[in-house]
Design a protein around this motif. Structure first.
Motif: not given
Length: 436
Positions: A106-116, A136-144
């Protein structure tokens, strides 16, 4: 010179893949694990950045690899190098226990992430912990978010960790701190619309409190409970729900309030649990599509006069018994607006004799039924009687699709001839061979 020209032409033709558009190259590389995709960056300058812009990354620990980097090291090294502004899907397939996969990814993801998607399939006792911190910013845009396998889930420092999450699927996972972790997961998803729970492991009594005002689709599949001493209980408060699926093999359900927007329900219960059915159905006041898995005798005894809704237009019955005309017409009287009927039959029980014709025709057959689908039709006397009655009295029937149970060619031809003789000219009859 000719040989040289031929040689040049051969080299040029062999590299035509490099001239393909980026979207096509992304699609090609998305079919292989990231380890292989990264190695293509050594081919040429053209390929140096291709994998870095891929919209989908698949990290597969189970894929054989002879490189010097271990899976953990490779993830830590490659994820920060990904440069696409939007990463549509990050798919992680783990092959062994890990106590740090969350800190690694999770801390190493730089892009806007939509699905994990995280899948952990290995045959060990221990569950790998995955913690979702809300900072963590990465979870703010997560849709799935989809988790499957031997994963112990927890959300750290809830409340809102996934402010945009719409879809949450949890299959065969555990919760780090039981009910508290499950509650934290749901409370971290304020706009959740789709929740799928399958074969969750509870180790004893576990109360799943599902109180999500925004939830529209809920699917609960307990199958056979994960362990013989599991005691699953569900308290459901979902006023916006429009689609419900329950495949229950041992759970206990309590619906806190009505679901006025529910239009489709698929219910499968053990016959020993049918007492729940009447209570559950009282919450389905706006139901239009209903699928049930019970024997006709159980359906007749439990559904007569209990369905409040008369709006059902599609009925699907999974039948584990002989279809009897009296029971079927008895049921159809409860659905006066029915336009579509699907019978999915299993031939596990002994046959019964032919019955007297019902005195009256259900309203749905006379005025509304347009579609009939029958899966597992074997042409028995009882089935022939039911098919004749429906095809004769369904005056608005447009399509009848019947999948035959018999594999005997001669018998199948005889059944088909009988069915065609029953069918009116205004109805299209489609006969299929059941795929065993």
């Amino acid at each position: 010179m000719k040989a040289a020209r031929m040689g040049i032409e051969e080299v040029t033709c062999s590299d035509t893949i490099s001239h393909l558009p980026d979207d096509l190259l992304f699609r090609i590389l998305s079919l292989v694990p990231v380890r292989i995709a990264v190695s293509t960056s050594l081919l040429s300058k053209r390929w140096n950045y291709v994998w870095k812009m891929m919209p989908t990354l698949v990290y597969d620990e189970t894929c054989p690899y002879n490189g010097s980097l271990g899976f953990d090291q490779f993830c830590r090294m490659s994820l920060p190098l990904h440069e696409a502004p939007v990463l549509k899907t990050l798919n992680i397939k783990l092959g062994k226990y890990s106590d740090s996969i969350d800190a690694l990814l999770f801390p190493n993801i730089r892009s806007i992430l939509l699905e994990i998607i995280i899948t952990l399939n290995y045959h060990q006792v221990f569950y790998s912990p995955i913690r979702f911190p809300n900072n963590l910013k990465v979870f703010k845009t997560l849709l799935v978010l989809k988790l499957e396998g031997r994963i112990a889930v927890d959300v750290v420092d809830s409340p809102v960790c996934f402010p945009s999450l719409k879809i949450l699927h949890l299959k065969r996972v555990r919760f780090q701190y039981k009910e508290e972790s499950f509650k934290r997961v749901l409370s971290a998803c304020p706009v959740l619309e789709d929740l799928y729970l399958q074969r969750l492991c509870s180790h004893g009594r576990f109360m799943f409190t599902i109180s999500v005002p925004t939830l529209q689709r809920l699917s609960i599949d307990t199958e056979s409970v994960y362990h013989c001493y599991d005691d699953l209980r569900f308290e459901i408060n979902t006023p916006s729900l429009n689609n419900l699926k329950i495949n229950d093999r041992g759970g206990c359900f309590n619906f806190v309030e009505d679901m006025p927007k529910l239009v489709e329900a698929n219910i499968s219960l053990l016959e020993s649990e049918t007492g729940k059915l009447m209570k559950v159905l009282t919450y389905f006041r706006a139901l239009e599509h209903l699928s049930l898995r019970l024997s006709p005798s159980i359906l007749a005894s439990h559904l007569k006069g209990t369905l409040i809704s008369k709006r059902i237009v599609h009925l699907e019955l999974h039948i584990y018994d002989t279809i009897q005309l009296s029971l079927l017409t008895h049921l159809l009287e409860e659905y006066p607006k029915l336009r579509s009927l699907k019978l999915n039959q299993n031939h596990w029980f002994p046959k019964r004799g032919i019955e007297d014709q019902p005195r009256s025709v259900p309203e749905c057959l006379s005025f509304h039924l347009e579609t009939l689908e029958w899966i597992g039709y074997a042409g028995t006397l009882e089935e022939n009687e039911v098919a004749t009655y429906i095809l004769k009295n369904a005056h608005c029937l447009k399509t009848a699709t019947i999948s035959l149970y018999s594999t005997d060619t001669e018998k199948r031809m005889l059944i088909e001839k009988e069915l065609r003789s029953m069918t009116k000219g205004s109805c299209q009859l489609v006969i299929l061979l059941l795929d065993y």
